[in-house]
Design a protein around this motif. Sequence first.
Motif, mmCIF file in Angstrom:
data_model
loop_
_atom_site.group_PDB
_atom_site.id
_atom_site.type_symbol
_atom_site.label_atom_id
_atom_site.label_comp_id
_atom_site.label_asym_id
_atom_site.label_seq_id
_atom_site.Cartn_x
_atom_site.Cartn_y
_atom_site.Cartn_z
ATOM 1 N N THR A 225 -44.007 -91.476 110.534
ATOM 2 C CA THR A 225 -44.804 -91.082 109.378
ATOM 3 C C THR A 225 -45.298 -92.312 108.620
ATOM 4 O OG1 THR A 225 -43.533 -89.054 109.160
ATOM 5 C CG2 THR A 225 -44.764 -89.753 107.222
ATOM 6 N N TRP A 226 -44.418 -93.279 108.458
ATOM 7 C CA TRP A 226 -44.742 -94.504 107.722
ATOM 8 C C TRP A 226 -45.816 -95.330 108.432
ATOM 9 C CZ3 TRP A 226 -42.309 -99.590 109.015
ATOM 10 C CH2 TRP A 226 -42.682 -100.594 108.123
ATOM 11 N N ARG B 235 -51.562 -96.818 110.838
ATOM 12 C CA ARG B 235 -51.573 -98.195 110.320
ATOM 13 C C ARG B 235 -51.480 -99.252 111.403
ATOM 14 N NH1 ARG B 235 -47.627 -98.438 105.176
ATOM 15 N NH2 ARG B 235 -48.712 -96.914 103.922
ATOM 16 N N ASP C 150 -50.888 -97.356 99.430
ATOM 17 C CA ASP C 150 -49.984 -97.174 100.564
ATOM 18 C C ASP C 150 -48.844 -98.175 100.508
ATOM 19 O OD1 ASP C 150 -50.958 -95.038 101.825
ATOM 20 O OD2 ASP C 150 -51.938 -96.104 103.454
ATOM 21 N N ARG C 151 -47.658 -97.706 100.830
ATOM 22 C CA ARG C 151 -46.500 -98.592 100.796
ATOM 23 C C ARG C 151 -46.427 -99.428 102.050
ATOM 24 N NH1 ARG C 151 -41.297 -95.787 98.748
ATOM 25 N NH2 ARG C 151 -40.652 -97.857 99.394
ATOM 26 N N ARG C 152 -46.219 -100.714 101.852
ATOM 27 C CA ARG C 152 -46.085 -101.625 102.986
ATOM 28 C C ARG C 152 -44.646 -101.694 103.452
ATOM 29 N NH1 ARG C 152 -50.350 -101.338 105.148
ATOM 30 N NH2 ARG C 152 -50.909 -103.435 105.793
ATOM 31 N N ASP C 153 -43.770 -100.957 102.785
ATOM 32 C CA ASP C 153 -42.387 -100.929 103.231
ATOM 33 C C ASP C 153 -41.844 -99.510 103.130
ATOM 34 O OD1 ASP C 153 -42.477 -100.868 100.490
ATOM 35 O OD2 ASP C 153 -40.684 -102.081 100.195
ATOM 36 N N VAL C 154 -40.755 -99.303 103.802
ATOM 37 C CA VAL C 154 -40.148 -97.978 103.821
ATOM 38 C C VAL C 154 -38.639 -98.177 103.860
ATOM 39 C CG1 VAL C 154 -40.097 -97.744 106.353
ATOM 40 C CG2 VAL C 154 -40.209 -95.696 104.938
ATOM 41 N N GLU C 155 -37.922 -97.244 103.271
ATOM 42 C CA GLU C 155 -36.474 -97.287 103.383
ATOM 43 C C GLU C 155 -35.961 -95.864 103.432
ATOM 44 O OE1 GLU C 155 -32.682 -98.961 100.915
ATOM 45 O OE2 GLU C 155 -34.487 -100.201 101.004
ATOM 46 N N ARG D 132 -34.785 -99.749 107.278
ATOM 47 C CA ARG D 132 -35.722 -100.358 106.347
ATOM 48 C C ARG D 132 -36.833 -101.018 107.150
ATOM 49 N NH1 ARG D 132 -35.212 -105.230 103.638
ATOM 50 N NH2 ARG D 132 -33.333 -105.665 104.809
ATOM 51 N N ALA E 218 -39.250 -90.645 110.230
ATOM 52 C CA ALA E 218 -39.572 -91.452 109.053
ATOM 53 C C ALA E 218 -40.450 -92.642 109.428
ATOM 54 C CB ALA E 218 -38.288 -91.928 108.382
ATOM 55 N N VAL E 219 -40.110 -93.309 110.515
ATOM 56 C CA VAL E 219 -40.873 -94.493 110.947
ATOM 57 C C VAL E 219 -42.260 -94.088 111.440
ATOM 58 C CG1 VAL E 219 -40.947 -96.373 112.654
ATOM 59 C CG2 VAL E 219 -38.836 -95.902 111.408
#
Length: 135
Positions: free
Chosen positions: A30-31, A35, A6-11, A70, A27-28
């Motif tokens: 979903t990210w 979690r 899983d990605r701990r960051d998103v952009e 981000r 987007a936020v």
Amino acid sequence: TMHSTDRRDVEVTVSPGPGAAACARSAVATWLGGRVADEVLEDAVLLVSELVTNSTRHASTPRGAGIRVRGVLDREMVRLHVRDRGQQGTVAIRGPGRDGLGGYGLQLVDSLAADWGVRRGLGTEVWFELSTARA
């Protein structure tokens, strides 16, 4: 289910306009979904939405320049940055304006975020942090 991959960051970069805030919210959400606590997710989505709306409404961005969102997540907090290419204008908390419009986005950020700030560089970036440790 969380995977170690899983990605701990998103952009994500959204085009300024009527759909920008919804796109950033999605987007936020979903990210961060699954979690963080629901309240943290709700606050993050609300604040990103407000900041993207501010960028769309106020930033004098060059044609075709997107608004960049981000995010970084760790055990203690989630930090989100919203950057547009606008150089002008002050980024400040306003009370109810004479026109009754705007200014509330940063009031929300100020009341909900653990910390926040503004950076000027290649445009304007507003960032905020939310504690993920709270019950």
